[in-house]
Write an enzyme that holds these catalytic residues in place. Sequence first.
Site, PDB file in Angstrom:
ATOM      1  N   LYS A 121      -3.218  20.780 -59.418  1.00 14.68           N
ATOM      2  CA  LYS A 121      -2.890  19.350 -59.281  1.00 14.68           C
ATOM      3  C   LYS A 121      -4.088  18.479 -59.649  1.00 14.68           C
ATOM      4  CE  LYS A 121      -3.529  16.588 -56.023  1.00 14.68           C
ATOM      5  NZ  LYS A 121      -3.727  15.983 -54.709  1.00 14.68           N
ATOM      6  N   ASP A 139       2.093  16.305 -56.671  1.00 12.46           N
ATOM      7  CA  ASP A 139       1.504  16.212 -55.333  1.00 12.46           C
ATOM      8  C   ASP A 139       2.642  16.222 -54.315  1.00 12.46           C
ATOM      9  OD1 ASP A 139       2.680  13.737 -55.372  1.00 12.46           O
ATOM     10  OD2 ASP A 139       0.910  12.663 -54.670  1.00 12.46           O
TER      11      ASP A 139
END
Length: 219
Positions: A121, A139
Amino acid sequence: MVTNKKALEMIDVISDMFPDAECELKHDNPFQLTIAVLLSAQTTDNSVNRLTKGLFKKYKTAEDFLSVEQAELEQDIKTIGLYRNKAKNIQKLCRSLLDKFDGKIPQTHKELESLAGVGRKTANVVMSVAFGEPSLAVDTHVERVSKRLGICRWKDNVKQVEEKLCRVVPRERWNKTHHQLIFFGRYHCLARTPKCDVCPLFEDCREGQKRYKARLRKA
Ligand code: SF4
């Protein structure tokens, strides 16, 4: 799950709701962004911004972060969660930056993910926001929204969610869509109190319908 066509229609609606969505972590360069993203794990962007306002005045480079004991850095970031682990990872990241990348943030996913505390991420966010490389970082907001809307399955892991979104959304929209899904999750489809009553996607949203029926049963 909804079809890819329906998924994109839903994302178009979200896109219209938040046309100006962008990264809310304040930063002046790729190094600051990477540190800010690392600090933001399980913490709000606002808390990180309040912290980095002063932090980035004291620590401007990888050398600066390594010039103090870990305990001092911990004290400097203790207003946010997981600060011990984050202080350790920041110093490890700065050490690898100096050892392997001349103190600069590398510009490939593989190199970024080789840094301490940097997962998929974070690497995606840095590639997208700092370097403009098409990426769709997943996320907690992006994952929750994609699952509630039936774009992905509840059992899908983060990588599967990312792959599905990348199939549905045209590549040139990946960077913007990432921020728009975050804004939608952060300000509209909130984790505990989603605004289903005023949601333009209510008719197509299984989660919204489920919550509505549950409310009727209780009434
Ligand atoms: Fe989220 Fe509710 Fe809208 Fe579904 S209907 S997307 S759960 S706010």
